[in-house]
Each structure stands twice: as C-alpha cells, then as structure tokens.
Design an enzyme around this catalytic site. Structure first.
Site, PDB file in Angstrom:
ATOM      1  N   TYR A   1      -0.206  -2.999   5.183  1.00 43.70           N
ATOM      2  CA  TYR A   1      -0.624  -2.426   3.711  1.00 43.70           C
ATOM      3  C   TYR A   1      -1.326  -1.343   3.543  1.00 43.70           C
ATOM      4  CZ  TYR A   1       0.318  -7.571   2.869  1.00 43.70           C
ATOM      5  OH  TYR A   1       0.892  -8.929   2.926  1.00 43.70           O
TER       6      TYR A   1
ATOM      7  N   LYS B   1       2.638 -11.013  17.271  1.00 45.69           N
ATOM      8  CA  LYS B   1       4.036 -11.079  17.470  1.00 45.69           C
ATOM      9  C   LYS B   1       4.160 -10.100  18.531  1.00 45.69           C
ATOM     10  CE  LYS B   1       8.242 -12.315  16.459  1.00 45.69           C
ATOM     11  NZ  LYS B   1       8.925 -13.515  16.700  1.00 45.69           N
TER      12      LYS B   1
ATOM     13  N   ASP C   1       5.877 -16.576  14.063  1.00 49.22           N
ATOM     14  CA  ASP C   1       6.722 -17.562  13.538  1.00 49.22           C
ATOM     15  C   ASP C   1       6.513 -19.016  14.173  1.00 49.22           C
ATOM     16  OD1 ASP C   1       7.327 -16.319  16.155  1.00 49.22           O
ATOM     17  OD2 ASP C   1       9.461 -16.346  16.068  1.00 49.22           O
TER      18      ASP C   1
ATOM     19  N   ASP D   1      -1.744 -13.130   5.211  1.00 50.87           N
ATOM     20  CA  ASP D   1      -1.452 -13.194   4.136  1.00 50.87           C
ATOM     21  C   ASP D   1      -0.497 -14.329   3.836  1.00 50.87           C
ATOM     22  OD1 ASP D   1      -1.121 -12.742   1.373  1.00 50.87           O
ATOM     23  OD2 ASP D   1      -0.227 -10.976   1.358  1.00 50.87           O
TER      24      ASP D   1
ATOM     25  N   ASP E   1      -1.404 -18.672   2.623  1.00 54.41           N
ATOM     26  CA  ASP E   1      -0.663 -18.998   1.417  1.00 54.41           C
ATOM     27  C   ASP E   1       0.295 -20.341   1.846  1.00 54.41           C
ATOM     28  OD1 ASP E   1      -1.593 -17.265  -0.317  1.00 54.41           O
ATOM     29  OD2 ASP E   1       0.126 -16.273  -0.807  1.00 54.41           O
TER      30      ASP E   1
END
Length: 356
Positions: free
Chosen positions: A138, A189, A221, A245, A249
């Site tokens: 970001y 990852k 994942d 993020d 959620d």
C-alpha cells in the site's frame, strides 16, 4: 483525556454519535473527557478540498486518541487518487505513525446463530488479528501506471518491508499473545515472495526473546482456509498490511457481522486511532439502520490501550453484552423473525446499560 472525533462519511456520523453518547455517560460521572470534532474523507474534501485537512491532522496530533467513523462514497469516486476519501485515513496513519492495527474477532454467544459457520465451529471464538499498517504494497515505491513494451497500459505496485518494520510489529504480536493465550501465528507467503522470506526470518529470530509464546508460521492462502475451517486454533495472528486487510475482513463473518468488529491502530507510545472495520455503507446512510456496536466497542479499546483504563473498557463491553442478552438487534445481526431496532435506539440502550 482529549479525543479527536472524526465522523467522516456515509453512516459515519450516525455511528459516531452513538459512541459519543457512551462517552457522555462517563463524562457525566466525572471522567475528564474533552472531545472536538473535525472533517475527514469526503467530508474533508467538501470542507477544504483535501481528504485530510491540515486542521484535522493538527487536531489529531494534539489529541490523546482519535475516534473515526468511516469514509468514502460514490460521489467522490471520480476524484484523482490523491483526493479520494480513503487517502484521509492512509495519510493519518502515516503521519501519526500508526503501524499496529489490532482487530479482535470475538463471538458473543447471543450471536452464534448469526455466523455463517456452524455454531460448534465458532462457539467461544476469541482471536486477534494484528496487521502491520504503514508499510507493504500500500505504501511501497515505485508504484503507478505506464505503457509497457507491447504498447499496453499496465499498473505496478511494490511490496516492501524492512527488517526494522517487521521487528516492530512482531514485538507487538508477541506481547499481545503473551497477555492472552500465548500462541502467535505469523502469516506470510514465504514460498513465493522475497518480502515474506525476510518476514519469516525476522519473526523466527525474535522467538527466543519470548520463550513463553508458542510461535507458528502459516502461508496466507492456508490461513484464509483455516479461518473458516477451524478458527479456534488461533489466538493471535500477526501479518503484513495486505494480508491483514483481507484476513481481518474474512474473520468478521465468523462473528456474525462486520458491524460487530472494532479496531485500534497504535503508534509506539499506544496513542491510537479507533474505528469500526466496516465501511461507510452509503446505501443505508441517514436511514437509522447502521449497527453502532463496532464503534462503541472501539471506544472500549481506546480506554484499554491508550488510556490504560481496563475497568472502563470492561464496563462498556459488559453494557454491549447486556443489550445483546436482552435480544436487541440491528438488522445486520438479526435472524429471521427477530425484531430489530435502529442505530439511535441501540446507542441509547448501550448508554442506559452503562449508566446502570
């Protein structure tokens, strides 16, 4: 205790109003609270042609904590990227050094049936997702758009973390786990990304400083799958900005509604910005339908982390539990046949339970 109140856009003013109602109960009891309101997001753009007006940032710097509603709306989507409402939050996080985002996912027993998962899978769920907030893709440079060698438009972003940034957020993760169930899962990852390889190396190296905390690692994942397969295996999850993020959620649906999840974004001295994790929901703005409980619970987090008043945080959380135990529900947490109440009525009920 000086609090900057930033209602923002959409349902933001409605849910923040109810959180301030809770603050008013404590103020009437003699707690030295001072609040001042300012514009941010789309409201900031309308007021000063800037999603983060200088006056708003100055107020945030001068305050001990910041209470934020939500930002964004379709009327500002055509603005240049730098002027869009979301840049107000991103800019404030960066300016105030708010690098640690704590998002608890706690299932209230009364809402077990509202979860999309079976009750036995989520019963007793109590986890914290810790998201690094000021680095990663970001904020990494270079970023932008260009024409490639084939003559096509392409966009590019840079995922970037320094060892110091990783150590800083991992320290908060270990300390948070130490105060809870003493289990920390670091999500990355590392099988694909060099950024994640460094992340895992740094976090693993820090484990010896916290011998009482059990550290594990998981690819993002797999973590996404495990959150819906067996979420109670987790205690504290620490991860980067992008992965956090998404995972936080996802975790919101485990507890019945995104309208139930508060958050805290902290700097190195525990000064914080407190907000619900949901968005501005412009489709229901002004209709007295929004759930204010995540915002009220964000106030509880404010007292726990910034003001070190766990007693007040516990009182607010007990008031929310009392209201839910009475069967009071906004539309997002109501099951079939349950009577629903509006934003204002829910805020009034929590305030009354707190005062009692």
């Amino acid at each position: 205790m000086k609090i900057a109140v930033l209602p923002g856009d959409g349902i933001g003013p409605e849910i923040v109003r109810e959180a301030v109602r809770v603050l008013d109960v404590l103020r009437r009891e003699g707690l030295p609270l001072e609040t001042e309101t300012a514009a941010i997001g789309g409201a900031g753009y309308e007021a000063a042609k800037d999603p983060l007006p200088e006056s708003t940032l100055a107020l945030a710097r001068q305050s001990d904590a910041v209470l934020l509603g939500a930002v964004g709306g379709p009327q500002w989507e055509a603005l240049p990227r730098a002027l869009r409402p979301e840049q107000g939050i991103l800019g404030m996080r960066k300016a105030l050094g708010l690098f640690a985002n704590l998002r608890p996912a706690l299932l209230y027993p009364e809402l077990a049936a509202a979860s999309t998962l079976k009750a036995d899978v989520v019963a007793g769920l109590d986890i914290v997702i810790l998201r690094e907030l000021t680095g990663d893709i970001y904020f990494g440079e270079p970023r932008g758009r260009r024409r490639n060698e084939a003559g096509e438009d392409e966009g590019f972003d840079t995922m970037r973390y320094s060892a110091g940034e990783i150590r800083r957020i991992a320290h908060v993760g270990f300390e948070t786990a130490r105060a809870r169930g003493k289990k920390l899962c670091s999500v990355d990852k590392a099988n694909v990304l060099d950024t994640s390889i460094l992340w895992r190396e740094v976090v693993t190296g820090m484990a010896k400083e916290y011998p009482d905390v059990a550290l594990s690692h998981m690819y993002v994942d797999n973590a996404a799958m495990q959150l819906v397969r067996n979420p109670k295996q987790f205690d504290v999850i620490v991860t980067g900005n992008l992965f956090g993020d998404i995972l936080s959620d996802e975790a919101s649906m485990l507890v019945g509604s995104i309208g139930m999840l508060p958050s805290a974004s902290l700097d190195e001295n525990r000064k914080g910005l407190y907000e619900p994790i949901h968005g501005s929901a412009p489709d229901i703005a002004g209709q007295d339908r929004a759930n204010p409980l995540a915002t009220i619970l964000s106030v509880a987090m404010m007292f726990r982390y910034t003001f070190a008043r766990a007693d007040l945080a516990n009182r607010i959380e007990r008031a929310v539990r009392a209201v839910l135990a009475k069967g009071l529900r906004t539309g997002d947490i109501a099951m079939g046949g349950e009577k629903t109440i509006g934003t204002r009525a829910m805020g009034e009920a929590v305030a009354a339970a707190l005062a009692a």
